[in-house]
Write a protein that holds these residues in place. Structure first.
Motif, PDB file in Angstrom:
ATOM      1  N   THR A  36       8.504  39.538 -24.832  1.00 31.71           N
ATOM      2  CA  THR A  36       9.326  40.733 -24.684  1.00 31.71           C
ATOM      3  C   THR A  36       9.465  41.049 -23.199  1.00 31.71           C
ATOM      4  O   THR A  36       8.493  40.956 -22.449  1.00 31.71           O
ATOM      5  CB  THR A  36       8.703  41.934 -25.418  1.00 31.71           C
ATOM      6  OG1 THR A  36       8.738  41.690 -26.830  1.00 31.71           O
ATOM      7  CG2 THR A  36       9.458  43.231 -25.128  1.00 31.71           C
ATOM      8  N   ALA A  38      11.230  44.013 -20.553  1.00 36.26           N
ATOM      9  CA  ALA A  38      11.829  45.342 -20.503  1.00 36.26           C
ATOM     10  C   ALA A  38      12.082  45.738 -19.063  1.00 36.26           C
ATOM     11  O   ALA A  38      11.295  45.413 -18.164  1.00 36.26           O
ATOM     12  CB  ALA A  38      10.913  46.362 -21.173  1.00 36.26           C
ATOM     13  N   PRO A  43      13.816  47.632 -23.572  1.00 34.23           N
ATOM     14  CA  PRO A  43      13.734  46.206 -23.882  1.00 34.23           C
ATOM     15  C   PRO A  43      15.054  45.484 -23.599  1.00 34.23           C
ATOM     16  O   PRO A  43      16.131  45.958 -23.962  1.00 34.23           O
ATOM     17  CB  PRO A  43      13.401  46.184 -25.384  1.00 34.23           C
ATOM     18  CG  PRO A  43      12.800  47.519 -25.672  1.00 34.23           C
ATOM     19  CD  PRO A  43      13.498  48.473 -24.752  1.00 34.23           C
ATOM     20  N   TRP A  46      13.442  40.867 -26.933  1.00 34.04           N
ATOM     21  CA  TRP A  46      12.457  41.405 -27.862  1.00 34.04           C
ATOM     22  C   TRP A  46      11.898  40.295 -28.742  1.00 34.04           C
ATOM     23  O   TRP A  46      12.623  39.650 -29.487  1.00 34.04           O
ATOM     24  CB  TRP A  46      13.095  42.497 -28.724  1.00 34.04           C
ATOM     25  CG  TRP A  46      12.143  43.130 -29.694  1.00 34.04           C
ATOM     26  CD1 TRP A  46      12.029  42.902 -31.029  1.00 34.04           C
ATOM     27  CD2 TRP A  46      11.143  44.104 -29.381  1.00 34.04           C
ATOM     28  NE1 TRP A  46      11.030  43.661 -31.566  1.00 34.04           N
ATOM     29  CE2 TRP A  46      10.454  44.416 -30.571  1.00 34.04           C
ATOM     30  CE3 TRP A  46      10.751  44.729 -28.194  1.00 34.04           C
ATOM     31  CZ2 TRP A  46       9.407  45.331 -30.621  1.00 34.04           C
ATOM     32  CZ3 TRP A  46       9.704  45.647 -28.242  1.00 34.04           C
ATOM     33  CH2 TRP A  46       9.063  45.944 -29.448  1.00 34.04           C
ATOM     34  N   ASP A  47      10.586  40.056 -28.624  1.00 33.44           N
ATOM     35  CA  ASP A  47       9.854  39.181 -29.535  1.00 33.44           C
ATOM     36  C   ASP A  47      10.524  37.807 -29.673  1.00 33.44           C
ATOM     37  O   ASP A  47      10.776  37.319 -30.785  1.00 33.44           O
ATOM     38  CB  ASP A  47       9.725  39.854 -30.901  1.00 33.44           C
ATOM     39  CG  ASP A  47       8.639  39.198 -31.763  1.00 33.44           C
ATOM     40  OD1 ASP A  47       7.694  38.648 -31.184  1.00 33.44           O
ATOM     41  OD2 ASP A  47       8.759  39.229 -33.005  1.00 33.44           O
ATOM     42  N   ARG A 238      17.312  39.005 -29.181  1.00 32.63           N
ATOM     43  CA  ARG A 238      16.381  38.162 -29.919  1.00 32.63           C
ATOM     44  C   ARG A 238      17.076  36.836 -30.197  1.00 32.63           C
ATOM     45  O   ARG A 238      18.293  36.729 -30.085  1.00 32.63           O
ATOM     46  CB  ARG A 238      15.957  38.823 -31.226  1.00 32.63           C
ATOM     47  CG  ARG A 238      15.306  40.179 -31.052  1.00 32.63           C
ATOM     48  CD  ARG A 238      14.798  40.729 -32.352  1.00 32.63           C
ATOM     49  NE  ARG A 238      13.636  39.988 -32.832  1.00 32.63           N
ATOM     50  CZ  ARG A 238      12.783  40.440 -33.751  1.00 32.63           C
ATOM     51  NH1 ARG A 238      12.973  41.635 -34.290  1.00 32.63           N
ATOM     52  NH2 ARG A 238      11.754  39.722 -34.130  1.00 32.63           N
TER      53      ARG A 238
END
Length: 282
Positions: A36, A38, A43, A46-47, A238
């Motif tokens: 992640t 930011a 963010p 993300w992931d 993502r």
């Protein structure tokens, strides 16, 4: 005086991510787990989870603001990660960096710096030369050979500020080649270049693949993805989908990535149809 925070310890999110991390193949030139990123607590990525297959040309594709450039910069430690883990052949970046070549966006470079094209390419040899040591004839010859590969040998002594945008991009590609890396990470290598330069870059990328190298490139032109690349990462903060172009680069996945930009999707669909019919080189 103690503050209760030990700088050597990972943050709890990262520690949890490391504990739950699945096995990544040490053969993968780039493995990303639960990353992640930011900016000012907002963010941008993300992931993100991804394993790059070796010996492939891989495109990172997505809309403006999707985090494409941020993804590769975070992997290379150029921007900080809020959490997650990145490995290259099972090692952290600082241990594998000699095997990684980076081509930044042309707009991020100070082209008024007073150096020649040959000087720029020789910079790619510094890990082999050693800092503050003179550039030997052998290293200059290696740099000239890299300029030859991108069609810029005759401009070796030209100041970089006097080169066109396409020529500047070729010089930076030559600098990456001079590193003799196993993984090349490129941030929009085709942006703002003429057709001849684009063809030259594609030829170099294919040559790298034939010698067992891997290329991961941020790319903005959906129509040329099936022609230029083997694998694709569809990104919008993502990873929407990733894998071989023939499997992943579908209208459904593009719709999920880009939303309602139907004109763009139609153009991509036409490109896929041409590739499937054999009109484009594989």
């Amino acid at each position: 005086m103690t503050t209760g925070i030990h700088p050597a310890l990972p943050d709890p999110v990262l520690a949890q991510g490391l504990a739950e991390r699945p096995e990544h193949s040490p053969e993968s030139p780039l493995s990303i787990h639960a990353m992640t990123v930011a900016y000012q607590r907002k963010p941008v990525l993300w992931d993100v989870d991804y394993d790059a297959p070796p010996n492939k040309l891989i495109a990172i594709v997505g809309p403006n603001g999707a985090g494409k450039s941020t993804l590769i910069k975070a992997c290379l430690g150029l921007v900080p990660r809020a959490s997650g883990l990145v490995e290259f052949w099972g090692q952290e970046y600082k241990r594998a960096r000699s095997r990684i070549g980076y081509v930044p966006q042309r707009e991020s470079v100070d082209w008024d710096f007073p150096v020649s094209a040959l000087d720029v390419v020789c910079m790619g040899r510094y890990r082999k030369i050693g800092w503050c040591r003179p550039v030997s004839r052998a290293h200059k010859d290696a740099a000239l050979a890299c300029l030859e590969r991108v069609g810029m040998h005759e401009f070796a002594k030209r100041q970089i500020s006097q080169l066109s945008g396409g020529q500047q991009q070729r010089v930076f590609l030559a600098r990456a080649l001079a590193q003799e890396s196993d993984l090349y990470v490129m941030d929009e290598p085709f942006a703002g270049v003429d057709a001849a330069t684009e063809r030259a870059i594609v030829e170099v990328l294919r040559e790298l693949k034939t010698t067992g190298k891997t290329v991961v490139a941020v790319h903005h032109d959906l129509q040329t993805v099936p022609e230029y690349f083997d694998d694709v990462i569809l990104l919008n903060m993502r990873v929407v989908a990733s894998g071989p172009v023939r499997d992943v680069f579908t209208r459904e996945n593009l719709q999920r990535t880009y939303g309602g930009r139907l004109t763009l999707l139609s153009e991509a669909a036409e490109a896929m149809a041409r590739a499937a019919s054999g009109e484009m080189p594989a």
